[in-house]
Write an enzyme that holds these catalytic residues in place. Sequence first.
Site, PDB file in Angstrom:
ATOM      1  N   GLY A 217     -22.619 -14.321  24.981  1.00 51.24           N
ATOM      2  CA  GLY A 217     -23.285 -14.944  23.843  1.00 51.24           C
ATOM      3  C   GLY A 217     -22.518 -16.102  23.249  1.00 51.24           C
ATOM      4  N   THR A 218     -21.222 -15.923  23.050  1.00 55.60           N
ATOM      5  CA  THR A 218     -20.417 -17.025  22.524  1.00 55.60           C
ATOM      6  C   THR A 218     -20.255 -18.121  23.574  1.00 55.60           C
ATOM      7  OG1 THR A 218     -18.455 -15.725  23.115  1.00 55.60           O
ATOM      8  CG2 THR A 218     -19.147 -15.688  20.800  1.00 55.60           C
TER       9      THR A 218
ATOM     10  N   ASP B 118     -17.484 -11.252  32.768  1.00 57.07           N
ATOM     11  CA  ASP B 118     -18.422 -10.731  31.782  1.00 57.07           C
ATOM     12  C   ASP B 118     -19.712 -10.379  32.508  1.00 57.07           C
ATOM     13  OD1 ASP B 118     -20.277 -10.378  29.629  1.00 57.07           O
ATOM     14  OD2 ASP B 118     -19.088 -11.710  28.367  1.00 57.07           O
TER      15      ASP B 118
ATOM     16  N   SER C  43     -18.394 -12.221  19.035  1.00 55.38           N
ATOM     17  CA  SER C  43     -18.876 -11.939  20.392  1.00 55.38           C
ATOM     18  C   SER C  43     -20.375 -11.725  20.309  1.00 55.38           C
ATOM     19  CB  SER C  43     -18.204 -10.698  20.979  1.00 55.38           C
ATOM     20  OG  SER C  43     -18.908 -10.250  22.132  1.00 55.38           O
ATOM     21  N   GLY C  44     -21.116 -12.442  21.138  1.00 58.87           N
ATOM     22  CA  GLY C  44     -22.561 -12.319  21.106  1.00 58.87           C
ATOM     23  C   GLY C  44     -23.069 -10.991  21.614  1.00 58.87           C
ATOM     24  N   SER C  45     -22.596 -10.561  22.803  1.00 59.27           N
ATOM     25  CA  SER C  45     -23.075  -9.294  23.355  1.00 59.27           C
ATOM     26  C   SER C  45     -22.682  -8.128  22.449  1.00 59.27           C
ATOM     27  CB  SER C  45     -22.529  -9.079  24.774  1.00 59.27           C
ATOM     28  OG  SER C  45     -21.120  -9.025  24.777  1.00 59.27           O
TER      29      SER C  45
END
Length: 341
Positions: free
Chosen positions: A258-259, A253, A91-93
């Site tokens: 990010g992903t 979200d 997960s990016g965030s």
Amino acid sequence: MRWSKTFTVVGCHAEGEVGNVVTGGVIDVPGNTMFEKKEYLEQHMDDIRGLVLFEPRGAPYVNANIILPPCDRSADLGYVILESTEYPPMSGSNTICVATVALETGIVPMQEPETRLRMEAPAGMIEVRCLCENGKVKQVEFTNVPAFAFHLDTSVEVEGLGTITVDTSYGGMTFAHVNARALGFDVRPDEAHQMSLMGQRIKKAVNEQLKVVHPENPKIRDVSNVIFEGPIERVEGRVESVNGTVCLHGRLDRSPTGTGTTGRLAVMSAKGQIAKGELFRNKSIIGTHFDSRVIANMRVGDRDAVVVTVAGQAWITSIGQYGLDPTDPYPRGHRLSDVWF
């Protein structure tokens, strides 16, 4: 207090999306890789996820991360991501939150003006570059795992909508991509509820009609999230768009995802909509943004893939402890369909 379990939790958000970080209470779990540690938590210690994410301590918009010792000795830390319906490989965030918490709380020493980290996620090793000033992490840029498209411009039959066109991708999580305007949305905050309901129907149809399986890890399969994408524009020398990502049990979200940003770049690259090195600013439904770009091309199994960097910022909001009284009737938390739909 007669707590039977205690967890130290640092509250954090990245561009609006909550990604709290568990820094105490879980020393380590079995596993030779971070993916195996993820599976162990999922199969044997899932009560932790319920306790920190579900009511009465959590809420539908809350994610969490557990910092663990890495399996790869070259890594600075390992982490497993907890979300309301799953343990995603990446997960990016959440990665931005973990890096920020690790540096600003002193778990990993901060070097100014730049700190480089190697963070081991279940999806693989994530290289991270943090810009730091006066003890604050001003930006986190991570190099994500290789991303690729599964399907491009593919027809899917959705109940109540008829035939729609979707792309699917992997960017650390799996996504279906749809044209927001074609489905009647401008990607505004007041549209979030209807987007969530429609996104769940699209997700169900995609998973029933299309095969989405990672070519190198068959345990990563099926679409998790649906991205409603605004038009792609060129603004002041960069490529720009807005998106709303319906994730997990069916909510938006708050960050640009990010992903999802990574998956968008994989699809855009496959369609020739962006060149390697071009800056892509992906905006969220609440107006925050991630800056990203394709930095390399490669192959993953039989698929053309891209390597992507994503940059954003996180802010610590609290530091505290979560506890479990042994008489508490909800040791795993609870959910009601009024908000956990």
